[in-house]
Design a protein around this motif. Structure first.
Motif, short mmCIF file in Angstrom:
data_model
loop_
_atom_site.label_atom_id
_atom_site.label_comp_id
_atom_site.label_asym_id
_atom_site.label_seq_id
_atom_site.Cartn_x
_atom_site.Cartn_y
_atom_site.Cartn_z
N GLU A 1 0.80 -1.22 0.00
CA GLU A 1 0.00 0.00 0.00
C GLU A 1 0.83 1.27 0.00
O GLU A 1 0.48 2.24 -0.68
CB GLU A 1 -0.96 -0.01 1.19
N GLN A 2 1.91 1.31 0.77
CA GLN A 2 2.70 2.53 0.82
C GLN A 2 3.77 2.58 -0.28
O GLN A 2 4.02 3.64 -0.85
CB GLN A 2 3.36 2.68 2.19
N LEU A 3 4.36 1.44 -0.57
CA LEU A 3 5.43 1.42 -1.56
C LEU A 3 4.97 0.99 -2.95
O LEU A 3 5.67 1.23 -3.93
CB LEU A 3 6.57 0.49 -1.09
N GLY A 4 3.82 0.35 -3.04
CA GLY A 4 3.29 -0.04 -4.34
C GLY A 4 4.00 -1.20 -5.00
O GLY A 4 4.05 -1.29 -6.24
N TYR A 5 4.52 -2.14 -4.19
CA TYR A 5 5.18 -3.32 -4.76
C TYR A 5 4.14 -4.28 -5.32
O TYR A 5 2.98 -4.29 -4.89
CB TYR A 5 6.06 -4.00 -3.72
N ARG A 6 4.56 -5.08 -6.30
CA ARG A 6 3.66 -5.99 -7.00
C ARG A 6 3.72 -7.42 -6.46
O ARG A 6 2.80 -8.20 -6.69
CB ARG A 6 4.01 -6.04 -8.50
N ARG A 7 4.82 -7.74 -5.78
CA ARG A 7 5.05 -9.13 -5.40
C ARG A 7 5.79 -9.17 -4.08
O ARG A 7 6.77 -8.42 -3.87
CB ARG A 7 5.86 -9.82 -6.50
#
Length: 236
Positions: free
Chosen positions: A148-154
């Motif tokens: 949510e904060q960093l927007g990582y996909r995996r």
């Protein structure tokens, strides 16, 4: 999701025209209902962590870790000083919100901002932390930060294929087993087949819902026993 093709009719992955490299995680504190996470500090947390780990009956908790059991406080403090300032892995101490004492550690690692991928690892939970609401919440706090904060996909979890408790924990937390990499690592003088698990961003909303339902005070009776399992609350 439908399969895309390129101009030659070859199947390719779905397009990400607006994708940009994600920020690296930072050494910041996290606050939950049952625990805090703080960047690991040998000075602040080391003695409390050694005391918590020393409550174990034997050294079996370290069998599948890269670290060895620690024979005395000085040995653990030396280890904590060695890892506290690393940026990959990034180690965090888990602090009991009631006692304000450090009871375990875990780390963000194999961080790939270009691809939006990171792993949770080096999970060293003392007897004071294992099978508690704090343990589940600690994972939730870092997972929420990643998606949510960093927007990582995996978000990945890897473990020795012989480590059945770790495999069970990954599945309980919502990770999906992707496969086993045979003879992937040599450590502690032995061969390791590595199980790979992951959660991807499209799965996070359902995984998050399960965490929030399970961590709710309503899910526990007066004796602190769970009313519903995390796996059940993730469904529907």
């Amino acid at each position: 999701m439908s399969q895309n093709t390129n101009t030659w009719g070859q199947p390719v992955g779905f397009a990400l025209p607006d994708w940009q490299s994600r920020p690296r995680p930072e050494f910041i504190p996290f606050t939950g209902d049952y625990c805090f996470l703080e960047p690991l500090s040998a000075e602040r947390h080391g003695r409390e962590l050694y005391a918590a780990y020393a409550l174990a009956e034997d050294g079996r908790d370290w069998t599948y870790m890269f670290a060895q059991p620690f024979n005395d406080e000085a040995a653990y403090l030396a280890y904590a000083r060695q890892i506290e300032n690393g940026h990959d892995p990034m180690h965090f101490a888990v602090i009991d919100k009631e006692s304000r004492r450090a009871v375990g550690t875990l780390a963000l690692m194999r961080i790939e901002p270009t691809h939006g991928v990171m792993e949770i690892g080096h999970v060293a939970f003392s007897p004071l932390l294992k099978q508690t609401r704090m343990a589940t919440e600690a994972h939730y706090l870092l997972m929420r930060y990643a998606f949510e904060q960093l927007g990582y996909r995996r978000y990945e979890w890897k473990c020795d294929s012989c480590n059945q408790p770790s495999r069970n924990a990954a599945l309980r937390l919502g990770f999906q087993l992707e496969g086993i990499f045979r003879q992937a690592i040599v450590y502690k003088g032995r061969s390791r087949d590595t199980c790979w698990f992951s959660i991807i961003d499209s799965e996070w909303p359902q995984v998050k819902l399960g965490f929030e339902r399970w961590l709710s005070a309503d899910n526990f009776d007066a004796g602190g026993r769970q009313r519903y399992r995390l796996e059940a609350l993730r469904q529907g």
